[in-house]
Design an enzyme around this catalytic site. Structure first.
Site, PDB file in Angstrom:
ATOM      1  N   HIS A 178       0.809  -1.220   0.000  1.00 21.50           N
ATOM      2  CA  HIS A 178       0.000   0.000   0.000  1.00 21.50           C
ATOM      3  C   HIS A 178       0.842   1.271   0.000  1.00 21.50           C
ATOM      4  CE1 HIS A 178       0.439  -0.157   4.515  1.00 21.50           C
ATOM      5  NE2 HIS A 178       0.428   1.155   4.373  1.00 21.50           N
ATOM      6  N   ASP A 208       0.136  -7.642   1.406  1.00 20.28           N
ATOM      7  CA  ASP A 208       0.501  -6.229   1.524  1.00 20.28           C
ATOM      8  C   ASP A 208       2.019  -6.046   1.591  1.00 20.28           C
ATOM      9  OD1 ASP A 208       0.098  -3.516   1.593  1.00 20.28           O
ATOM     10  OD2 ASP A 208      -0.231  -3.425   3.756  1.00 20.28           O
ATOM     11  N   GLY A 280       3.377   6.805   8.030  1.00 22.75           N
ATOM     12  CA  GLY A 280       4.753   6.985   7.571  1.00 22.75           C
ATOM     13  C   GLY A 280       5.666   5.851   7.996  1.00 22.75           C
ATOM     14  N   ASN A 281       5.260   5.111   9.038  1.00 23.00           N
ATOM     15  CA  ASN A 281       6.032   3.945   9.473  1.00 23.00           C
ATOM     16  C   ASN A 281       5.799   2.727   8.582  1.00 23.00           C
ATOM     17  OD1 ASN A 281       6.007   5.050  12.728  1.00 23.00           O
ATOM     18  ND2 ASN A 281       7.807   3.947  11.969  1.00 23.00           N
ATOM     19  N   SER A 282       4.706   2.743   7.810  1.00 18.92           N
ATOM     20  CA  SER A 282       4.370   1.578   6.991  1.00 18.92           C
ATOM     21  C   SER A 282       5.533   1.182   6.090  1.00 18.92           C
ATOM     22  CB  SER A 282       3.147   1.886   6.124  1.00 18.92           C
ATOM     23  OG  SER A 282       1.994   1.988   6.912  1.00 18.92           O
ATOM     24  N   GLY A 338      -8.801 -26.485  -2.594  1.00 13.92           N
ATOM     25  CA  GLY A 338     -10.132 -26.351  -3.183  1.00 13.92           C
ATOM     26  C   GLY A 338     -11.233 -26.692  -2.205  1.00 13.92           C
ATOM     27  N   VAL A 339     -11.067 -26.260  -0.934  1.00 12.01           N
ATOM     28  CA  VAL A 339     -12.103 -26.485   0.068  1.00 12.01           C
ATOM     29  C   VAL A 339     -12.409 -25.174   0.776  1.00 12.01           C
ATOM     30  CG1 VAL A 339     -11.558 -28.910   0.514  1.00 12.01           C
ATOM     31  CG2 VAL A 339     -10.341 -27.127   1.792  1.00 12.01           C
TER      32      VAL A 339
END
Length: 549
Positions: A178, A208, A280-282, A338-339
């Site tokens: 992001h 992310d 800003g830490n992301s 596929g469950v």
């Protein structure tokens, strides 16, 4: 002569008396000394005690207490200094590897065909791509974009700020998706102030995470990735990044939870920390006291938009796996069975004959998938995958996702109270693969009225036969079951989340294809012991247990 004899006797007697007196004095002194060394209880008197044997004065007690406090204070200071030194060393190792990231997005025209309408399409969601995006999706209180004389409208030029960490000396930077998502330009500023334009940006929105490259003339300081699986609640960590455009900011805290699950992210169990994480830490690193990166700071839980004591970081174990694939192939390939699966709560565990969290319940087997080919059935409880025990849906998901593609794995399931061994070949998850239960593309529709039906007052449930017309309108074509036509408020059916428009497939172990079959199956069940229902919703299948509270 006689007088001389008498005088001699007197002298002798006097001498004897002097000797006796001297011996007596010596004996008394010896006895007194012995008493001073080891006085008996009956021999002690206050007037005879030596000064050193008297109780300490208040001044002496205060002095002793002050010495004890000083000793304790010195010990605490030494421990504090040791912790401070550990923080300093970790920061000295990690800070040079942390970068600031600036992004810019060019104005884009708002097309009239935008399905959300012009007003909503003009909005800029500052949390887009983060676990908190949905909090702002319905807010129409802000709108951006200049009016153009010819009627065309554009989004404004957008700028963003985040953090990242150099993970390879060649210039590979790890950050959040992001932070760079949708950006036309990404500028990376190193800790020494130099700036480079990023290129070759690869992202994985599911976790992310993103990697990008910068071309520096020499090798760069690179961080070491630690082992997040070794972290325990209470371990010290530091968060480094550029909060509020303040580069190289370091904050300290502890691990508050080592496996936090968030509904907003189906692919990751986060590290929760109280180290300050702010806008800003992301993308910046969460570092242990050895200076190793154990997480990538991603999000906060906040009612104000700023730090309130709860932050989340993607574990380094996840980051390492995703990063290696992004670097090698540019995308992340995940295995799948596929469950649709769900957790075995206490009520379900009793009905299925397993312990609570003793495995993962298969709610639906999707046709044409590896699970269908391997013989999985709805109602199976998966207890072991590839030799590892599984307790929660996230346990199983993480193991399957990271399984080598096209490998055969042994799976243990409990079916009808007995263990079975299945062999499944893991295939790559299609780009538009089976969605996890609970995620629907469309809002549930209200079912048409039906005059034919049956109401059970004990369950608080009204059902009706499924007609072809209703099946087509609700997306149940090709399926059999009875339709839920009504649910009474606060009834057993309501308390487990049943609602109008859902389709009941089974009651207990019996498939129901009509209202008559539903009533017949229901007569064999006890609401006191619990009634197991297999239901289908717009999002997929799941099991519920109706029971008197």
């Amino acid at each position: 002569m006689q007088r001389l004899k008498n005088r001699g006797r007197q002298v002798a007697i006097a001498s004897v008396l002097a000797v006796v007196t001297a011996l007596g004095a010596t004996a008394w002194q010896s006895n007194s000394t012995a008493q001073d060394r080891d006085p008996g209880p009956s021999q002690q008197r206050p007037s005879q005690q030596r000064p050193s044997q008297q109780r300490p004065s208040q001044q002496q007690q205060r002095s002793s207490q002050q010495r004890d406090r000083q000793t304790a204070s010195n010990g605490a200071k030494r421990q504090a200094h040791s912790l401070s030194e550990a923080f300093r060393r970790a920061a000295e190792v990690a800070v040079p590897t942390v970068v600031s990231i600036r992004t810019a997005t060019k104005p884009r025209e708002i097309r009239s065909g935008d399905r959300r309408g012009n007003r909503r399409s003009q909005r800029v969601n500052p949390f887009e791509g983060t676990p908190f995006e949905d909090f702002f999706n319905d807010d129409d209180s802000f709108s951006f974009g200049p009016n153009i004389p010819d009627g065309r409208r554009f989004t404004p030029r957008q700028q963003g700020m985040g953090s990242g960490v150099v993970v390879d000396p060649s210039g590979i930077v790890l950050t959040n998706n992001h932070v760079v998502q949708g950006a036309d330009e990404v500028i990376v500023q190193l800790a020494d102030g130099r700036e480079f334009k990023a290129s070759d940006i690869k992202t994985d929105p599911e976790t992310d995470l993103a990697v990008l490259r910068i071309k520096a003339p020499e090798s760069l300081p690179a961080a070491r990735l630690g082992d997040s699986s070794q972290l325990q609640v209470g371990d010290w960590v530091i968060a480094i990044g550029t909060p509020f455009n303040l580069s190289s900011t370091v904050s300290a805290g502890i691990i508050s939870n080592a496996g936090r699950e968030l509904l907003s992210n189906q692919r990751t169990r986060f590290l929760q920390t109280d180290a300050a994480i702010n806008p800003g830490n992301s993308g910046g690193p969460l570092v242990n006291l050895d200076g190793e990166v154990v997480g990538i700071n991603t999000a906060i839980a906040s009612s104000s938009g700023s730090f309130q004591g709860i932050g989340f970081a993607i574990p380094s174990s996840v980051a390492r796996w995703v990063m290696s694939q992004l670097i090698e192939t540019g995308s992340v390939q995940r295995g799948y069975l596929g469950v649709n699966i769900q957790e075995t709560n206490t009520a379900l565990a009793e009905q299925l004959g397993v312990g609570r969290r003793a495995g993962v319940l298969v709610a639906e087997v999707l046709p044409g998938t590896p699970a269908a080919e391997a013989g999985f059935e709805a109602g199976d409880v998966i207890t072991d995958y590839a030799g590892k025990r599984v307790s929660t849906p996230r346990d199983l998901q993480e193991l399957v996702e990271r399984t080598e593609i096209n490998s055969r794995e042994r799976v243990t399931v409990v079916r009808d109270g007995r263990e079975r061994q299945l062999q499944v070949m893991v295939k790559p998850l299609p780009s538009r693969g089976p969605r996890p239960a609970g995620l629907a593309d469309e809002e549930p529709q209200e079912q048409p009225a039906d005059d034919e039906g049956y109401a059970d007052n004990d369950l608080g449930l009204e059902v009706a036969d499924l007609t072809d017309e209703t099946a087509q309108q609700l997306g149940f074509e090709g399926r059999e079951g009875v339709l839920i036509a009504g649910v009474e408020s606060d009834s057993p059916a309501d308390l487990v989340g049943l609602s109008e428009g859902m389709l009941i497939l089974k009651v207990g172990r019996q498939t129901v294809t009509s209202v008559d079959k539903f009533k017949e199956a229901l007569q064999k069940e006890s609401l006191d012991e619990g009634v197991l229902l297999h239901v289908r919703t717009q999002a997929g299948n799941r099991f519920v247990v109706l029971k008197k509270e």
